[in-house]
Design an enzyme around this catalytic site. Structure first.
Site, PDB file in Angstrom:
ATOM      1  N   HIS A  16       0.725  -1.178   0.145  1.00  0.00           N
ATOM      2  CA  HIS A  16       0.079  -0.164   0.006  1.00  0.00           C
ATOM      3  C   HIS A  16       1.019   1.306  -0.158  1.00  0.00           C
ATOM      4  O   HIS A  16       0.628   2.239  -0.692  1.00  0.00           O
ATOM      5  CB  HIS A  16      -0.816  -0.025   1.221  1.00  0.00           C
ATOM      6  CG  HIS A  16      -1.613   1.351   1.329  1.00  0.00           C
ATOM      7  ND1 HIS A  16      -2.929   1.448   1.008  1.00  0.00           N
ATOM      8  CD2 HIS A  16      -1.145   2.497   2.277  1.00  0.00           C
ATOM      9  CE1 HIS A  16      -3.183   2.707   1.310  1.00  0.00           C
ATOM     10  NE2 HIS A  16      -2.157   3.304   2.161  1.00  0.00           N
ATOM     11  N   GLU A  17       1.974   1.195   0.974  1.00  0.00           N
ATOM     12  CA  GLU A  17       2.908   2.494   0.831  1.00  0.00           C
ATOM     13  C   GLU A  17       3.821   2.845  -0.426  1.00  0.00           C
ATOM     14  O   GLU A  17       3.657   3.718  -0.816  1.00  0.00           O
ATOM     15  CB  GLU A  17       3.594   2.305   2.043  1.00  0.00           C
ATOM     16  CG  GLU A  17       3.027   2.217   3.623  1.00  0.00           C
ATOM     17  CD  GLU A  17       2.119   3.566   3.807  1.00  0.00           C
ATOM     18  OE1 GLU A  17       2.713   4.524   3.380  1.00  0.00           O
ATOM     19  OE2 GLU A  17       1.307   3.538   4.749  1.00  0.00           O
TER      20      GLU A  17
ATOM     21  N   ASP B 133      -4.522   1.371  -2.023  1.00  0.00           N
ATOM     22  CA  ASP B 133      -5.200   0.090  -1.364  1.00  0.00           C
ATOM     23  C   ASP B 133      -5.265  -0.697  -2.914  1.00  0.00           C
ATOM     24  O   ASP B 133      -4.963  -2.116  -2.666  1.00  0.00           O
ATOM     25  CB  ASP B 133      -6.609   0.192  -1.022  1.00  0.00           C
ATOM     26  CG  ASP B 133      -6.531   0.871   0.600  1.00  0.00           C
ATOM     27  OD1 ASP B 133      -5.368   0.477   0.905  1.00  0.00           O
ATOM     28  OD2 ASP B 133      -7.626   1.187   0.785  1.00  0.00           O
TER      29      ASP B 133
END
Length: 420
Positions: A274-275, A356
């Site tokens: 996600h990051e 996401d």
């Protein structure tokens, strides 16, 4: 009260009322039944504890905001701005040094006012709900380090901004903009190496399953890493977190030890995916550019209100000054700041959804991101049913239930596509 005083007064009051209404609505919304996605994790006891935590933090936040507003209005209408100005002018320093002392004094007083609320939150609320791991000595050391950094970095920067507006003529706003932007970018580059280690220990992640899984995923998405580090977050809080720092080949992953201890490998890799999605989708650059543009607009507008006699009359000021212009303009800027913050929150929530989806699309077990969010929400006593108005004003991330539902829907869509 002239037009400027009226605008500032009602802007401050409106901002507080919006906070009050949204917080009360949020408290009411927290009484809704636990969403289906969390019924296995949030039993009645966990739900009750989550509501109590929200009630405690909301009450403290409202008390702090009300106290700050009351104190500001008292200081304003008792002519405190002018009294402090006359006191500091009496020392005989030049306009720039006087300005640094004036703004520095106000910031110091504000930090002292906020200190009791911070102590109460850390050692009463966070302690009561099992989050606090901070000792009084660590708390005091953190505050002292923050103060020293503000003196070492903030004082020269403030001096430069005031000097630009005192000495460089009509283009002062442009010089100030370039100077502050340059320093901000430099700090983002050096912070992981020089500043963050002042507060936390960064230890390289040991060889093992987690490191291999992270490095393998990073290679599959062509994301170079300079290192993977573990932060001793458990020294201060039981809450978990993870983030990226650095640019280019200096990109680093920072994992809180509390995150590692509370989640399996697949969930941790999904969180990092996600990051990485934020980087791949250019969210970091977009946010940086918007911040720089906003800073430039702010300095330009400040130049238009520089030494405005009516603005100074609104605060009962005898003398015009650059430093007074800066403070009073920022108060006048309150409604614009509120509108901009709402816009940036909307954009941030959009970016979170995109990150996401990136994790789900690029990591074979990306759907476990939903599991990680569930577990984080449980351990952090998150509010699972926030009010939409509160979300609109305050949330930089979408409500966790909405994120989990979209993650599942995106994973199902990908699976359906692959089968076809």
């Amino acid at each position: 009260m002239n037009i400027f005083a009226t605008v500032v007064f009602f802007a401050l009051l409106t901002t507080f009322l919006l906070k009050l209404v949204s917080e009360l609505l949020n408290l009411k919304a927290s009484e809704a039944p636990v969403p289906q996605e969390f019924t296995a994790l949030f039993d009645e006891e966990a739900s009750r504890k989550s509501r109590e935590y929200l009630r405690a933090t909301t009450t403290l936040s409202l008390c702090s905001a009300a106290f700050d507003l009351a104190l500001l209005l008292f200081f304003w209408f008792s002519r405190g701005f002018n009294l402090l100005d006359n006191l500091l002018r009496g020392f005989g320093y030049d306009a720039v040094v006087t300005g640094v002392l004036y703004i520095g004094t106000m910031l110091l007083v504000q930090s002292l006012i906020d200190l009791p609320f911070s102590i109460y939150r850390t050692f009463v609320i966070e302690e009561k709900f099992g989050f606090n791991k901070t000792t009084p000595s660590v708390f005091a050391a953190d505050r002292l380090k923050t103060l020293l950094l503000a003196l070492l970095l903030g004082t020269p920067l403030l001096y430069a901004v005031l000097w630009f507006f005192e000495s460089t003529g009509p283009l002062a706003w442009l010089w100030a903009w370039c100077g502050v932007t340059t320093l901000s970018l430099l700090l983002q580059y050096v912070a992981p190496t020089w500043i963050m280690p002042l507060f936390n220990k960064f230890v390289p992640l040991e060889e093992g399953e987690l490191k291999r899984a992270i490095m393998h995923y990073a290679e599959t998405v062509s994301f170079p890493l300079a290192g993977i580090y573990v932060i001793d977050g458990s020294r201060r809080s039981a809450k978990a977190n993870a983030f990226f720092t650095g640019f280019g080949k200096r990109k680093r992953i920072a994992l809180f030890d509390t995150l590692i201890s509370g989640h399996p490998v697949d969930e941790l890799v999904a969180v990092l995916a996600h990051e990485i999605g934020h980087f791949k989708k250019k969210h970091i650059i977009i946010s940086m550019v918007l911040s720089i543009v906003n800073l430039g607009a702010l300095f330009f507008l400040l130049s238009l209100f520089m030494n405005n006699r009516q603005l100074f009359d609104a605060f009962f000021m005898t003398h015009l000054s650059v430093y007074g212009s800066l403070i009073f303009f920022m108060l006048l800027y309150t409604p614009v700041e509120l509108i901009l913050s709402v816009f940036l929150q909307v954009l941030s929530r959009k970016h979170e959804y995109e990150a996401d989806f990136y994790a789900v699309s690029t990591f074979e077990k990306g759907v476990t991101l939903g599991d990680a969010l569930r577990n984080l929400s449980r351990s952090n006593l998150s509010n699972l049913t926030p009010h939409p108005f509160y979300v609109f004003l305050n949330y930089s991330h979408p409500p966790v239930v909405e994120r989990i539902r979209r993650i599942r829907a995106h994973a199902d869509a990908l699976q359906s596509t692959s089968l076809n």
